[in-house]
Design a protein around this motif. Structure first.
Motif, PDB file in Angstrom:
ATOM      1  N   GLU A 129       0.825  -1.203   0.000  1.00  0.00           N
ATOM      2  CA  GLU A 129       0.000   0.000   0.000  1.00  0.00           C
ATOM      3  C   GLU A 129       0.864   1.258   0.000  1.00  0.00           C
ATOM      4  O   GLU A 129       0.544   2.247  -0.678  1.00  0.00           O
ATOM      5  N   LYS A 184       2.230   1.707  -3.516  1.00  0.00           N
ATOM      6  CA  LYS A 184       1.205   2.165  -4.454  1.00  0.00           C
ATOM      7  C   LYS A 184       0.859   3.627  -4.215  1.00  0.00           C
ATOM      8  O   LYS A 184       0.599   4.381  -5.166  1.00  0.00           O
ATOM      9  N   ASN A 242       3.625   5.535  -5.829  1.00  0.00           N
ATOM     10  CA  ASN A 242       3.596   5.448  -7.287  1.00  0.00           C
ATOM     11  C   ASN A 242       2.353   4.667  -7.710  1.00  0.00           C
ATOM     12  O   ASN A 242       2.384   3.443  -7.789  1.00  0.00           O
ATOM     13  N   PRO A 243       1.235   5.351  -7.983  1.00  0.00           N
ATOM     14  CA  PRO A 243      -0.021   4.670  -8.333  1.00  0.00           C
ATOM     15  C   PRO A 243       0.080   3.788  -9.574  1.00  0.00           C
ATOM     16  O   PRO A 243      -0.754   2.886  -9.758  1.00  0.00           O
ATOM     17  N   ASP A 244       1.094   4.008 -10.400  1.00  0.00           N
ATOM     18  CA  ASP A 244       1.214   3.242 -11.639  1.00  0.00           C
ATOM     19  C   ASP A 244       2.017   1.952 -11.479  1.00  0.00           C
ATOM     20  O   ASP A 244       2.075   1.147 -12.418  1.00  0.00           O
ATOM     21  N   ILE A 277       1.924  -4.455  -8.820  1.00  0.00           N
ATOM     22  CA  ILE A 277       2.379  -5.190  -7.642  1.00  0.00           C
ATOM     23  C   ILE A 277       1.917  -6.640  -7.704  1.00  0.00           C
ATOM     24  O   ILE A 277       0.740  -6.924  -7.921  1.00  0.00           O
ATOM     25  N   VAL A 296      -4.719  -3.822  -2.990  1.00  0.00           N
ATOM     26  CA  VAL A 296      -3.637  -3.097  -3.644  1.00  0.00           C
ATOM     27  C   VAL A 296      -2.821  -4.000  -4.569  1.00  0.00           C
ATOM     28  O   VAL A 296      -2.102  -3.515  -5.448  1.00  0.00           O
ATOM     29  N   ASP A 332      -2.070  -6.464  -7.614  1.00  0.00           N
ATOM     30  CA  ASP A 332      -2.617  -6.654  -8.956  1.00  0.00           C
ATOM     31  C   ASP A 332      -2.695  -8.127  -9.358  1.00  0.00           C
ATOM     32  O   ASP A 332      -3.590  -8.521 -10.104  1.00  0.00           O
TER      33      ASP A 332
END
Length: 474
Positions: free
Chosen positions: A90, A93, A96-98, A101, A121, A123
């Motif tokens: 978390e 992320k 860096n939201p992009d 993970i 969070v 992917d």
């Protein structure tokens, strides 16, 4: 290509959660295994980064800046560390939201849907052996086309792809020692029963045994011992000697290196030509002939899982070991001068106060050089976990394996044996084994022969008593 960060996150002080650690927890004596299961896919991606935070004493402040310089974060998680690992994900992320993970490890291999549901969070999670899975994702292949994962699509739905085929040609995997040299400081890794500094590698995956408690064969490795060729193993040892001339000992961390006796002998003979000192995991049934060949070619120590001194418990856990054979094997090792680090587990099915006493007496009789006593840990995905839930030995709603300080707890209980009795038996066995006049004298003699050993044993003694004090306070 996504620049990839392989991360063993910051955790409890002294927490050994690396893939090589059989029981992820703080230990009696601080110790760290190499993060080989992360180093292996990192070796497939030359531009990747490997960070093993606990042994390097790195904090979140140290590792978080990497969020902005990497496009893919891979965290090796486990049942005990999962909650902390999600918090780390978390934080990355948020920075860096992009960043994509992914979690890997036995925990997510057997509980992919539950893991993704608990960790919004994340992917994707990868199952079984994930080396080439991560390589394909880093190279940009769409998640929908990658075998061996469960992922979250754009709409938030969880999609499970087909399983990845098991790797049989283990020589396809590049050397992990190159990654160690690039990203790790080998002096940060130490185990009480191995010489320092040491380096550990796998020469194969999987184990023929069917022990009900053992995590790796039942979740990621399988029950077929898939091995690298003798020439491939020796080539890596030669390279490791070049990279790490200071290494005192090599450890082969295969679940059971002696599962293939002719191969073990062949590797040993080649190691003998190199003049290296080495150790490995073994079952307590290796014949004298093989032991002699191994010893004559550099073997120093065997890590042996005895588990219990009660034959019925060994039957209960499908250990496939006979007490009389284990005694003969251990006597052979003593005769040849092979040291043994013997591991025992308390709280297995069938455990009673009487069987605990049998284990103490058995350990004293066979007298390995050192011992390790662990609490039975019912990891999800194992036969023991399913058995414990079915029989009511495990409260699944409160099935934590460690406490708030990272110390292993006793999650199992029986009508005739409580959590607390099982927990207390660890200290009792240690005290009865080590606090014998003959054992104390042996340790003192060992210390007197080597100033370096004296310093090491004194430090370990301080750590050991501090750990026991903390356990008692808990």
């Amino acid at each position: 290509m996504l620049k990839t960060l392989f991360l063993q996150p910051p955790s409890f002080d002294g927490f050994d959660g690396g893939a090589g650690s059989r029981y992820q927890a703080r230990r009696e004596i601080k110790s760290f295994w190499f993060p080989t299961w992360l180093a292996q896919p990192a070796a497939l991606l030359p531009d990747s980064t490997l960070i093993d935070a606990p042994p390097a004493r790195l904090t979140m402040a140290d590792v978080l800046p990497h969020a902005k310089t990497h496009g893919l974060l891979i965290i090796h998680t486990s049942t005990p560390s999962f909650g902390n690992d999600v918090k780390v994900a978390e934080a990355f992320k948020a920075e860096n939201p992009d960043i994509m993970i992914g979690f890997v490890g036995a925990k997510v291999a057997v509980q992919p849907e539950e893991s993704l549901s608990r960790a919004k969070v994340v992917d994707f999670v990868a199952g079984n052996e994930f080396d080439f899975t991560i390589k394909e994702i880093a190279e940009g292949r769409p998640l929908a086309e990658v075998d061996g994962i469960m992922y979250r699509d754009a709409a938030g739905a969880l999609i499970k792809n087909k399983d990845r085929a098991i790797l049989h040609d283990m020589d396809q995997l590049p050397f992990v020692t190159e990654v160690y040299a690039k990203h790790l400081r080998i002096e940060d890794y130490f185990i009480g029963y191995l010489k320092h500094p040491y380096v550990s590698i796998y020469t194969g995956r999987g184990c023929k045994s069917h022990c009900t408690f053992c995590l790796w064969p039942q979740t990621v490795g399988g029950h077929k011992y898939r091995t690298r060729s003798v020439a491939n193993v020796i080539a890596e040892i030669k390279r490791a000697k070049e990279l790490f001339p200071q290494v005192e000992e090599f450890m082969f961390d295969d679940d059971t290196f002696t599962d293939d006796l002719p191969r073990a002998e062949a590797i040993a003979i080649e190691l003998g030509k190199l003049g290296v000192t080495w150790s490995c995991n073994a079952k307590a049934n290796v014949p004298y002939k093989t032991l002699k060949i191994l010893k004559e070619n550099g073997l120093r120590l065997l890590l042996v899982g005895y588990e219990s001194g009660n034959q019925q418990i060994l039957y209960n856990i499908k250990k496939g070991m006979r007490i009389d054979v284990a005694k003969r094997f251990t006597a052979d090792c003593h005769k040849l001068g092979i040291k043994i680090h013997g591991t025992f587990i308390v709280g297995l099915p069938g455990e009673t106060q009487e069987t605990l006493k049998e284990t103490v007496e058995f350990a004293k009789e066979i007298n390995p050089h050192t011992i390790q006593v662990s609490l039975a840990a019912p990891y999800p995905g194992t036969f023991l976990y399913n058995q414990a839930v079915k029989e009511g030995w495990l409260d699944i709603e409160h099935a934590e394996l460690i406490d708030e300080h990272g110390v292993q707890i006793a999650p199992l209980h029986y009508p005739h044996l409580s959590h607390q009795e099982i927990f207390n038996s660890v200290e009792i066995i240690y005290r009865k084994f080590y606090f014998r006049p003959s054992k104390i004298l042996s340790i003192l003699n060992e210390m007197l022969r080597s100033p370096q050993m004296m310093k090491r044993r004194l430090r370990e003694g301080v750590e050991f008593f501090a750990f026991l004090k903390e356990r008692k306070a808990a």
